[in-house]
Enzyme design. Structure first.
Site, PDB file in Angstrom:
ATOM      1  CG  ASP A 122     -54.984  18.235   1.877  1.00 33.34           C
ATOM      2  OD1 ASP A 122     -55.614  19.069   2.536  1.00 33.34           O
ATOM      3  OD2 ASP A 122     -53.741  18.128   1.894  1.00 33.34           O
ATOM      4  N   GLY A 123     -55.046  20.029  -0.924  1.00 31.75           N
ATOM      5  CA  GLY A 123     -54.035  20.766  -1.669  1.00 31.75           C
ATOM      6  C   GLY A 123     -52.614  20.425  -1.268  1.00 31.75           C
ATOM      7  CD  GLU A 181     -61.581  23.722  -3.015  1.00 33.01           C
ATOM      8  OE1 GLU A 181     -61.897  23.512  -1.823  1.00 33.01           O
ATOM      9  OE2 GLU A 181     -60.782  24.617  -3.352  1.00 33.01           O
ATOM     10  CG  ASP A 236     -54.882  31.668  -2.721  1.00 33.14           C
ATOM     11  OD1 ASP A 236     -54.764  32.083  -1.559  1.00 33.14           O
ATOM     12  OD2 ASP A 236     -55.712  32.131  -3.527  1.00 33.14           O
ATOM     13  CB  SER A 244     -56.219  31.457  -9.232  1.00 26.48           C
ATOM     14  OG  SER A 244     -56.767  30.474  -8.379  1.00 26.48           O
ATOM     15  CG  HIS A 296     -55.177  25.452  -1.197  1.00 24.15           C
ATOM     16  ND1 HIS A 296     -53.824  25.264  -1.399  1.00 24.15           N
ATOM     17  CD2 HIS A 296     -55.466  24.803  -0.037  1.00 24.15           C
ATOM     18  CE1 HIS A 296     -53.324  24.543  -0.407  1.00 24.15           C
ATOM     19  NE2 HIS A 296     -54.302  24.255   0.432  1.00 24.15           N
TER      20      HIS A 296
END
Length: 250
Positions: free
Chosen positions: A106-107, A81, A127, A63, A3
């Site tokens: 999608d994460g 992302e 995250d 990050s 994410h």
């Protein structure tokens, strides 16, 4: 990084000023800590200074920016992302870098499909935004699934702390789902975690944590709790162990 967001953030922007989180966080970090704490903080301070030197004094590295600075010549990173606008920004900032790849995905899908990687060792940072009900429970379940698929991978799950029983339940769920995993639980709260509507602190739940991480956490977290909390309400929790020194194979 499942994410990844947009990679860099302007702390002088409207959203950051509206929440005021930076004033209670990074803005309080300018004064030096004792030498042992500063030794642990040194890589972060270096990346923060270099990022602000390039993009301005109000910029904070997310990050992806931190990971990018830490990559060695033969390392690679994948930033995931879901939101199209954020993914486009992330691609503009990191898509042309040889050692990084940006995916609009999608994460949770990425966590299932991208592991295990060709490398024996690596790190997955999870995250999520925690915008949906029971997101922490889902995150723990997905972390356990990821460990089963990739037993040698380092898995790091960030979570907000609001109500202590909720985080206790999630950590117990991981222990039940992945009893053979080497788990390390790190938590820092600046106010008592007794209200589900209020953020009290942050936690990091790791599987196969690097072997020095617990000792570094024992050095740095109490100092951060004291610096960032008000009226001595800060607290730290450190449970579990980190793995022994790993071989050089990757």
């Amino acid at each position: 990084d499942t994410h990844a967001g947009i990679g860099r953030y302007d702390l002088a922007g409207d959203e950051a000023l509206r929440t005021g989180e930076a004033a209670g966080g990074v803005a309080r970090m300018s004064e030096p800590f004792p030498p042992a704490v500063e030794e642990v903080l040194a890589p972060w301070r270096k990346i923060l200074a270099e990022t602000r030197g390039r993009y301005g004094d109000s910029v904070y590295p997310g990050s992806p920016a931190i990971v990018r600075e830490l990559l060695r010549q033969d390392d690679r990173a994948v930033f995931v992302e879901k939101h199209p606008d954020d993914a486009r920004t992330l691609t503009e900032r990191f898509g042309a870098v040889r050692t990084t790849k940006v995916l609009t995905l999608d994460g949770w899908t990425a966590l299932r499909s991208l592991i295990p990687p060709p490398e024996r060792r690596g790190l997955v940072l999870v995250d999520p935004p925690y915008e949906e009900p029971a997101e922490l429970d889902r995150a723990v379940a997905r972390l356990a699934d990821a460990h089963r698929k990739w037993p040698t991978g380092i898995l790091a799950l960030w979570y907000p702390i609001k109500h202590a029983p909720d985080t206790d339940r999630a950590n117990a769920a991981l222990a039940a789902r992945a009893p053979d995993a080497k788990r390390l639980r790190l938590e820092l709260t600046i106010t008592p975690p007794v209200d589900r509507t209020r953020l009290a602190g942050s936690g990091l739940l790791l599987v196969n944590a690097p072997w020095r991480l617990r000792s570094e956490a024992e050095t740095i977290l109490p100092a951060l709790a004291q610096r960032l909390s008000a009226a001595g309400t800060g607290a730290v929790r450190i449970d579990g162990s980190a793995e022994p020194p790993a071989s050089s194979s990757r």
